[in-house]
Write a protein that holds these residues in place. Structure first.
Motif, PDB file in Angstrom:
ATOM      1  N   SER A 154      37.073  92.833   6.887  1.00 28.43           N
ATOM      2  CA  SER A 154      37.633  91.769   6.058  1.00 28.43           C
ATOM      3  C   SER A 154      37.201  90.410   6.598  1.00 28.43           C
ATOM      4  CB  SER A 154      39.157  91.868   6.046  1.00 28.43           C
ATOM      5  OG  SER A 154      39.708  90.801   5.300  1.00 28.43           O
ATOM      6  N   ALA A 155      36.504  89.649   5.748  1.00 23.93           N
ATOM      7  CA  ALA A 155      35.990  88.344   6.178  1.00 23.93           C
ATOM      8  C   ALA A 155      35.807  87.437   4.969  1.00 23.93           C
ATOM      9  CB  ALA A 155      34.667  88.522   6.935  1.00 23.93           C
ATOM     10  N   PRO A 156      36.900  86.899   4.411  1.00 25.35           N
ATOM     11  CA  PRO A 156      36.774  85.982   3.271  1.00 25.35           C
ATOM     12  C   PRO A 156      35.897  84.782   3.605  1.00 25.35           C
ATOM     13  CG  PRO A 156      39.056  86.663   3.590  1.00 25.35           C
ATOM     14  CD  PRO A 156      38.308  87.147   4.788  1.00 25.35           C
ATOM     15  N   SER A 157      35.112  84.346   2.638  1.00 18.77           N
ATOM     16  CA  SER A 157      34.199  83.200   2.743  1.00 18.77           C
ATOM     17  C   SER A 157      33.189  83.350   3.880  1.00 18.77           C
ATOM     18  CB  SER A 157      34.984  81.885   2.896  1.00 18.77           C
ATOM     19  OG  SER A 157      35.633  81.801   4.155  1.00 18.77           O
ATOM     20  N   VAL A 158      32.789  84.565   4.206  1.00 18.84           N
ATOM     21  CA  VAL A 158      31.851  84.801   5.297  1.00 18.84           C
ATOM     22  C   VAL A 158      30.447  84.336   4.899  1.00 18.84           C
ATOM     23  CG1 VAL A 158      31.290  87.171   4.570  1.00 18.84           C
ATOM     24  CG2 VAL A 158      31.079  86.508   6.993  1.00 18.84           C
ATOM     25  N   VAL A 159      29.735  83.737   5.848  1.00 17.02           N
ATOM     26  CA  VAL A 159      28.356  83.289   5.599  1.00 17.02           C
ATOM     27  C   VAL A 159      27.349  84.057   6.437  1.00 17.02           C
ATOM     28  CG1 VAL A 159      29.038  80.980   4.869  1.00 17.02           C
ATOM     29  CG2 VAL A 159      28.524  81.416   7.287  1.00 17.02           C
ATOM     30  N   SER A 160      27.810  84.650   7.555  1.00 16.68           N
ATOM     31  CA  SER A 160      26.885  85.391   8.418  1.00 16.68           C
ATOM     32  C   SER A 160      27.644  86.444   9.197  1.00 16.68           C
ATOM     33  CB  SER A 160      26.175  84.438   9.393  1.00 16.68           C
ATOM     34  OG  SER A 160      25.290  85.143  10.244  1.00 16.68           O
ATOM     35  N   CYS A 161      27.090  87.658   9.256  1.00 18.70           N
ATOM     36  CA  CYS A 161      27.630  88.753  10.063  1.00 18.70           C
ATOM     37  C   CYS A 161      26.549  89.128  11.077  1.00 18.70           C
ATOM     38  CB  CYS A 161      28.000  89.946   9.205  1.00 18.70           C
ATOM     39  SG  CYS A 161      29.198  89.576   7.897  1.00 18.70           S
ATOM     40  N   LYS A 162      26.781  88.798  12.341  1.00 20.37           N
ATOM     41  CA  LYS A 162      25.750  88.959  13.357  1.00 20.37           C
ATOM     42  C   LYS A 162      26.136  90.082  14.327  1.00 20.37           C
ATOM     43  CE  LYS A 162      22.753  86.693  13.562  1.00 20.37           C
ATOM     44  NZ  LYS A 162      21.353  86.755  13.091  1.00 20.37           N
ATOM     45  N   ASP A 193      25.205  79.229   9.742  1.00 18.81           N
ATOM     46  CA  ASP A 193      24.253  80.238  10.248  1.00 18.81           C
ATOM     47  C   ASP A 193      24.699  80.639  11.634  1.00 18.81           C
ATOM     48  OD1 ASP A 193      21.909  81.857  10.350  1.00 18.81           O
ATOM     49  OD2 ASP A 193      20.876  80.289  11.483  1.00 18.81           O
ATOM     50  N   ALA A 194      24.339  81.864  12.035  1.00 16.01           N
ATOM     51  CA  ALA A 194      24.609  82.340  13.391  1.00 16.01           C
ATOM     52  C   ALA A 194      23.414  83.136  13.888  1.00 16.01           C
ATOM     53  CB  ALA A 194      25.875  83.203  13.415  1.00 16.01           C
ATOM     54  N   GLU A 195      23.096  82.971  15.165  1.00 16.96           N
ATOM     55  CA  GLU A 195      21.973  83.677  15.769  1.00 16.96           C
ATOM     56  C   GLU A 195      22.391  84.233  17.128  1.00 16.96           C
ATOM     57  OE1 GLU A 195      19.076  84.377  14.392  1.00 16.96           O
ATOM     58  OE2 GLU A 195      19.549  83.254  12.573  1.00 16.96           O
ATOM     59  N   LEU A 196      21.751  85.334  17.508  1.00 14.65           N
ATOM     60  CA  LEU A 196      21.962  85.955  18.809  1.00 14.65           C
ATOM     61  C   LEU A 196      20.812  85.598  19.732  1.00 14.65           C
ATOM     62  CD1 LEU A 196      23.403  88.077  20.681  1.00 14.65           C
ATOM     63  CD2 LEU A 196      21.925  89.795  19.594  1.00 14.65           C
ATOM     64  N   LEU A 197      21.112  85.301  20.986  1.00 11.47           N
ATOM     65  CA  LEU A 197      20.062  85.042  21.970  1.00 11.47           C
ATOM     66  C   LEU A 197      20.570  85.444  23.348  1.00 11.47           C
ATOM     67  CD1 LEU A 197      19.815  81.193  22.633  1.00 11.47           C
ATOM     68  CD2 LEU A 197      21.639  82.222  21.306  1.00 11.47           C
ATOM     69  N   TRP A 198      19.636  85.650  24.264  1.00 10.04           N
ATOM     70  CA  TRP A 198      19.959  86.034  25.632  1.00 10.04           C
ATOM     71  C   TRP A 198      19.546  84.899  26.561  1.00 10.04           C
ATOM     72  CZ3 TRP A 198      22.102  90.759  27.402  1.00 10.04           C
ATOM     73  CH2 TRP A 198      22.373  91.686  26.378  1.00 10.04           C
ATOM     74  N   LEU A 199      20.501  84.477  27.411  1.00  8.05           N
ATOM     75  CA  LEU A 199      20.251  83.377  28.341  1.00  8.05           C
ATOM     76  C   LEU A 199      20.671  83.806  29.742  1.00  8.05           C
ATOM     77  CD1 LEU A 199      21.707  80.506  26.128  1.00  8.05           C
ATOM     78  CD2 LEU A 199      19.289  81.012  26.516  1.00  8.05           C
ATOM     79  N   ASP A 200      19.745  83.755  30.666  1.00  4.24           N
ATOM     80  CA  ASP A 200      20.013  84.152  32.051  1.00  4.24           C
ATOM     81  C   ASP A 200      20.638  85.539  32.126  1.00  4.24           C
ATOM     82  OD1 ASP A 200      19.082  81.650  32.840  1.00  4.24           O
ATOM     83  OD2 ASP A 200      21.083  80.749  32.741  1.00  4.24           O
ATOM     84  N   GLY A 201      20.134  86.447  31.284  1.00  8.71           N
ATOM     85  CA  GLY A 201      20.583  87.831  31.300  1.00  8.71           C
ATOM     86  C   GLY A 201      21.884  88.096  30.588  1.00  8.71           C
ATOM     87  N   GLN A 202      22.476  87.078  29.936  1.00  9.45           N
ATOM     88  CA  GLN A 202      23.747  87.253  29.243  1.00  9.45           C
ATOM     89  C   GLN A 202      23.580  87.035  27.740  1.00  9.45           C
ATOM     90  OE1 GLN A 202      26.864  88.173  30.309  1.00  9.45           O
ATOM     91  NE2 GLN A 202      25.837  88.664  32.250  1.00  9.45           N
TER      92      GLN A 202
END
Length: 537
Positions: free
Chosen positions: A264-272, A319-328
């Motif tokens: 459930s996510a009303p008005s959702v713009v991004s599911c990451k 918008d949403a993005e995934l990234l890895w920084l210093d191994g996290q």
């Protein structure tokens, strides 16, 4: 050597050591018959009634229109068969069936424009083959399959079109222990009159691809992402009007995608999605009501909301993005409100918490994580200025540069090819752009007309680097990167069914099949299947 001279020489050898018996049957009309050979001229049909021990048959100026399957079944002992100056234009599959002793087949100076790929099937003793001086523009692949005894092949005098249809022939010639006369090209104009053996097979580009419609998935969507969980590919759609993140899996029995779970996510713009071993996290970025993190600790549990994310900073995510920084693992959420700010959220314990606020007051519309010069970078597009490039330095993102001549850019996506990094920059109206990193900045490479574009998405499908430019007013265009030119070339339009306001594209591979998802804002998500086509077939 002419056909008559060849015939006399071969008959001398073919008859050696063969006991003679009087021919059975009468000599057909318009034919001249001897003990072991026959020559027929001007007949309107293929003659029959020959002796079953006939060794040589020559057919000249015949009035038949085609050679049908099994035309010579009653002449199993033939060693030589010659056609010259005839009017037939087609040779069907198995036309020479039953001629297992045939060694010499000369089909010369006829009007043949088509020969079936199995026309020569069963000629296991054939050593000499001539198709010279006909009207053949191409030969079917595998025409010579099973003809392992060939020593001489003559294809000269045909108007070959030296496009992808001759590629297999050029590749076949070096593999056989036979003398092959190929002749010259009749077209295309760039290679007209060039000998076929001067063509380089490596320069032919004979692979094509096609995206064909497969399936429709219900409600409108703003984003689509692929991820792998427990070894199985999944897709997740952000469906704002349905108020959910919808997870899809492949149904192996129905051979289509089906819903597995919805959040459930009303008005959702991004599911990451983020997968960490057995754990699955879903960031649901929402326009109103706060953005949430969902998670499950193992595959046998259902996803449940576990955290409200930065409620004071994320006021209008876009918008949403995934990234890895210093191994996290970290998420970056682009915020489009005046009062909010784009925020970097990194994992700390069981949740994700703000690590840095970026680009406040600039109404960011898109974030893109990429690597340049071996370091993490972040590119933010906004409604108020040109895209800005940040680099990771000292545990935080610092501004590095912006992108010149890139006003009104709504979104950015990157891809890598041939060791270079490219950008696809989306503009709603005007020209969307392709840029390439030169070591210090991105420089313009190509411009493509945009007509209501919210997405310019690069995708690597199999060996093909594609880019899809969406449109709210016309067909979306699929482009393919041509490595030799270094630019995108048009490949096809997507539709029917037409895409209605596409917002995102993603590809997934399931059981060796490749699929493209197109998330649409004003219509259902469309799914296409990727096919490879061999133009040399």
């Amino acid at each position: 050597m002419g056909g008559t001279g060849i015939l006399l020489l071969l008959l001398a050898g073919a008859g050696a050591g063969v006991a003679w018996s009087p021919p059975k049957g009468k000599c057909p009309p318009r034919c001249s018959c001897s003990k072991e050979s026959t020559l027929c001229e001007g007949s309107t049909e293929l003659p029959d009634g020959f002796s079953t021990t006939l060794l040589s048959l020559s057919l000249v100026r015949m009035g038949v229109s085609q050679l049908k399957a099994g035309s010579f079944m009653k002449m199993p002992s033939l060693h030589l068969l010659l056609f010259t100056s005839n009017t037939f234009s087609v040779i069907e599959d198995d036309a020479f069936s039953g001629l297992s002793y045939l060694q010499y087949l000369f089909i010369e100076d006829n009007k043949i424009g088509s020969i079936s790929k199995n026309a020569l099937r069963g000629l296991r003793s054939l050593t000499h083959l001539s198709l010279a001086n006909n009207h053949l523009e191409a030969l079917p692949r595998f025409l010579f399959r099973g003809l392992d005894t060939l020593t001489h092949v003559d294809l000269r005098g045909n108007p070959f079109q030296c496009d992808c249809r001759v590629l297999w022939l050029l590749q076949w010639v070096p593999t056989v222990n036979a003398s092959v006369g190929l002749g010259a090209c009749a077209g295309p104009s760039a290679v007209a009159r060039m000998p076929l053996d001067h063509l380089d097979p490596k320069k032919f580009q004979c692979r094509a691809i096609e995206l064909s419609w497969l399936q429709t998935v219900g409600e409108a969507a703003l984003s689509v992402e692929a991820f792998s969980y427990q070894g199985e590919p999944h897709m997740i759609l952000a469906q704002p009007f349905a108020g959910r993140c919808l997870i899809l899996v492949w149904d192996y029995s129905l051979q289509r995608f089906r819903p597995e779970e919805e959040l459930s996510a009303p008005s959702v713009v991004s599911c990451k999605p983020l997968v960490l071993g057995p754990r699955l996290f879903i960031l649901a970025a929402r326009l109103w009501g706060g953005s949430h993190l969902w998670s499950r600790a193992s595959p046998d549990l259902r996803l449940a909301p576990t955290q409200v994310l930065a409620p004071q900073r994320l006021l209008r995510p876009n918008d949403a993005e995934l990234l890895w920084l210093d191994g996290q693992p970290c998420f970056v959420v682009a915020d489009a409100s005046k009062a909010g700010s784009t925020t970097l959220l990194c994992r700390d314990g069981h949740g994700f918490y703000p690590r840095q606020s970026l680009h406040a007051w600039h109404r960011d519309t898109d974030a893109e994580a990429l690597e340049l010069d071996g370091r993490p970078h972040l590119l933010l597009a906004s409604a108020s200025q040109r895209p800005v490039l940040f680099h990771w330095f000292g545990g935080r993102f610092e501004r590095r540069t912006d992108i010149p001549e890139a006003e009104d850019v709504y979104a950015t996506k990157h891809f890598q090819a041939g060791g270079d990094v490219f950008l696809c920059l989306t503009r709603y109206i005007g020209d969307s752009m392709v840029m390439r990193w030169d070591g210090s900045m991105f420089r313009l490479l190509q411009q493509l007309p945009s007509r209501g574009a919210h997405v310019f998405q690069p995708l690597l499908i199999a060996r093909d680097q594609l880019a899809i430019l969406g449109s709210d007013f016309a067909f979306s265009q699929v482009f393919r990167l041509e490595p030799d030119k270094g630019i995108l070339e048009p490949l096809q339009e997507l539709g029917p069914p037409a895409l209605v306001a596409p917002r995102a594209f993603a590809q997934v591979t399931v059981a060796g099949r490749r699929f493209l998802f197109a998330a649409c804002f004003k219509g259902p998500t469309q799914i296409y299947q990727h096919h490879e086509l061999d133009l040399s077939a």
